[in-house]
Design an enzyme around this catalytic site. Structure first.
Site, PDB file in Angstrom:
ATOM      1  N   GLU A 126      -2.031  -8.339   6.882  1.00  9.09           N
ATOM      2  CA  GLU A 126      -0.895  -7.938   7.710  1.00  9.09           C
ATOM      3  C   GLU A 126      -1.274  -7.906   9.187  1.00  9.09           C
ATOM      4  OE1 GLU A 126       2.433  -4.354   8.150  1.00  9.09           O
ATOM      5  OE2 GLU A 126       0.722  -4.099   6.809  1.00  9.09           O
TER       6      GLU A 126
ATOM      7  N   GLN B 188       6.524  -4.359   0.974  1.00  5.70           N
ATOM      8  CA  GLN B 188       5.257  -3.620   0.909  1.00  5.70           C
ATOM      9  C   GLN B 188       5.575  -2.135   0.810  1.00  5.70           C
ATOM     10  OE1 GLN B 188       3.085  -3.088   4.604  1.00  5.70           O
ATOM     11  NE2 GLN B 188       1.244  -3.906   3.676  1.00  5.70           N
TER      12      GLN B 188
ATOM     13  N   SER C 200       3.867   3.040   3.014  1.00  4.21           N
ATOM     14  CA  SER C 200       4.035   4.257   3.819  1.00  4.21           C
ATOM     15  C   SER C 200       4.993   5.245   3.157  1.00  4.21           C
ATOM     16  CB  SER C 200       4.568   3.907   5.206  1.00  4.21           C
ATOM     17  OG  SER C 200       3.633   3.134   5.920  1.00  4.21           O
TER      18      SER C 200
END
Length: 406
Positions: A255, A137, A140
C-alpha cells in the site's frame, strides 16, 4: 542508476505507447481534469465509474498490460517492477481510469501471491485481474488506527467456521467491493501482534453492514463496516492461524508503495494554474519548492523500484517514499489554494476549474493517513534507518486481554 532508458526500457515504453495510442485518447500535459470529478457524487455514479474502469482493465488485459509485473502464471507479463512502472508512467497521460483497481491489483493480488493457498489463488486472482471482483482492506477500527495491532474485532472458531463480530472504519470502496481482506483477533491470550489472523471475506455475507461516509466534497470513498456474528469459512483463513500480522505488514508495504507510486498532480498542471492566475514573486518561490519536491520524489521512486527489482524486501524505502508523498500533498494543496485566490472558495460548476485544484487540497489527508500515518512512517524510519532507540512499548509483550482499552 542510469536514468536514461536502456534499450530494453525503450522497447517497453514504445510498445506501451503503441497500445495506448490504439486504445485510448491522450490528454494534453497541462490537463488536470482527470484528477477527479469533484461534483456531489452518488452511489450510482460510483457504479458507472466502476463499469468504465472494468472495461479498461479488460482492454489492458487483452493487450497484455493487465498487471505487467505479476508472474506469467497468474496472468501478468513477468516484467520487473521497474519495467512495469514504465507502462504506468505512460498510462497516466491518457484519458482512462488508470488506478481504479489499485487496491486489488497493487495490494491484494501481491498479498495473495505471498500468503494464499493454491485454492485461494485459483479462486480469487483471475477475477481480480479481470476487474470482475473488487476488493477492500478491512484493517482500521475506531480504536485501532495507527496502533493497528490493537484491533478488537474478534473471530471465534466454531467448527469449520469462524464467527466474526466488530467494526471497521475508513474502509475504501467497501460499498462497491465484493470481497475484503479482514484482520481479526483470534487469540486474546497472547500479546496483541501474535493473536491476529487474516481472512478473505465475502462482503455479501449475512451480518455485514456497510455504511458509506460522505465527505465534504459530496463523494463517498470511505465506509464504516459492521460485523454482527458473520460466519466465515475456515478455508478463508489467509496465511495461517494467528499469522495475520505478517499478512498485514505485507499488504501495508504494498500500500505504501502504491501511494508513493503515482497518481499525483504533475508539474505542467501546476504551472497551467500559475500562468492562468499570474504568479507573483512569493508564488514563484513556492513553485520552485514544489518543483524540487517533485524531483526528489522522482529519484526516491527510482530507489524503491531498484529495491523491488533486486528482490530486496520493501521496508524503510517505502516509508521514506510514502512520507515524501504526504509532505508534497500538504505543500501542493496549500500552494494551489493560494494561486487560486478567491476562486479557492468556489466549487463544482461555479469554479472555472470545476473544483479540481481545491479537490487536491481537500484530498491531502488520504495519503497522509492511509497506509500508516506520517507519524508512523517517522517511527519506522527512526527505528530501521536511523537506528534510534525504540520507545518503551510494554503493550507489545503484555497479553492482549490485559491491556487497558478506551
Amino acid at each position: 542508476m542510469d536514468f536514461d532508458d536502456t534499450p530494453e526500457e525503450a522497447a517497453v515504453r514504445s510498445e506501451a505507447r503503441r497500445f495506448l495510442d490504439a486504445h485510448a485518447t491522450r490528454r494534453a500535459d497541462h490537463d488536470s481534469s482527470h484528477l477527479g470529478n469533484h461534483r456531489p457524487a452518488s452511489i450510482a455514479a460510483d457504479r458507472e465509474h466502476r463499469a468504465r474502469a472494468a472495461a479498461w482493465q479488460r482492454t489492458k488485459l487483452d493487450g497484455g498490460w493487465g498487471a505487467p509485473s505479476w508472474p506469467i502464471e497468474h496472468g501478468g507479463r513477468g516484467l520487473s517492477p521497474h519495467l512495469a512502472a514504465l507502462f504506468a508512467e505512460e498510462e497516466a497521460h491518457y484519458d482512462v481510469s488508470a488506478r481504479y483497481f489499485q487496491v486489488g491489483l497493487a495490494m491484494v493480488g501481491p498479498t495473495l501471491m505471498a500468503h494464499g493457498s493454491p485454492e485461494q489463488l485459483e479462486r480469487f486472482v483471475s477475477p481480480l485481474l479481470r476487474g470482475e471482483e473488487m476488493w477492500c482492506q478491512l484493517f482500521s477500527e475506531p480504536g485501532a488506527g495507527s496502533d493497528l495491532a490493537g484491533l478488537a474485532t474478534r473471530a471465534v472458531a466454531d467448527g469449520d467456521e469462524y464467527i466474526v463480530s466488530g467494526q471497521k472504519v475508513w474502509t475504501t470502496s467497501a460499498h462497491l467491493a465484493e470481497f475484503g481482506i479482514l484482520l481479526a483477533r483470534t487469540d486474546p491470550d497472547v500479546p496483541k501482534h501474535r493473536g491476529i489472523s487474516a481472512f478473505l471475506v465475502d462482503m455479501s455475507s449475512p451480518g455485514i453492514e456497510v455504511r458509506p461516509l460522505r465527505q465534504i466534497d459530496g463523494a463517498v470513498h470511505f465506509n464504516e463496516v459492521f460485523f454482527d456474528e458473520v460466519r466465515v469459512p475456515a478455508g478463508a483463513l489467509l496465511g495461517g492461524f494467528n499469522a495475520g500480522w505478517g499478512v498485514a505488514l505485507t499488504m501495508l508495504n504494498f500500500e505504501r508503495s502504491a501511494i508513493g507510486g503515482g497518481g499525483m498532480i504533475e508539474w505542467p498542471q501546476i504551472m497551467n494554474l500559475a500562468r492562468e492566475r499570474g504568479a507573483g514573486p512569493l508564488d514563484r518561490q513556492d513553485l520552485a519548492r514544489l518543483w524540487t519536491r517533485l524531483e526528489l520524489l522522482r529519484f526516491l521512486g527510482y530507489r524503491v523500484r531498484t529495491a523491488i527489482t533486486r528482490g530486496d524486501p520493501l521496508g524503510p524505502e517505502s516509508s521514506v517514499m510514502k512520507l515524501a508523498v504526504s509532505a508534497f500533498y500538504e505543500d501542493v494543496g496549500n500552494v494551489l489554494m493560494g494561486l487560486q485566490g478567491p476562486n479557492g472558495t468556489l466549487w463544482s460548476d461555479s469554479d472555472p476549474n470545476r473544483g479540481v485544484y481545491t479537490g487536491v487540497f481537500l484530498s491531502q489527508w488520504a495519503p497522509r493517513i492511509g497506509g500508516g500515518t506520517d507519524q508512523v512512517q517517522r517511527n519506522i524510519i527512526g527505528d530501521r534507518v536511523l537506528e534510534l532507540p525504540a520507545e518503551p512499548r510494554p503493550d507489545k509483550t503484555e497479553v492482549f486481554k490485559n491491556l487497558p482499552r478506551s
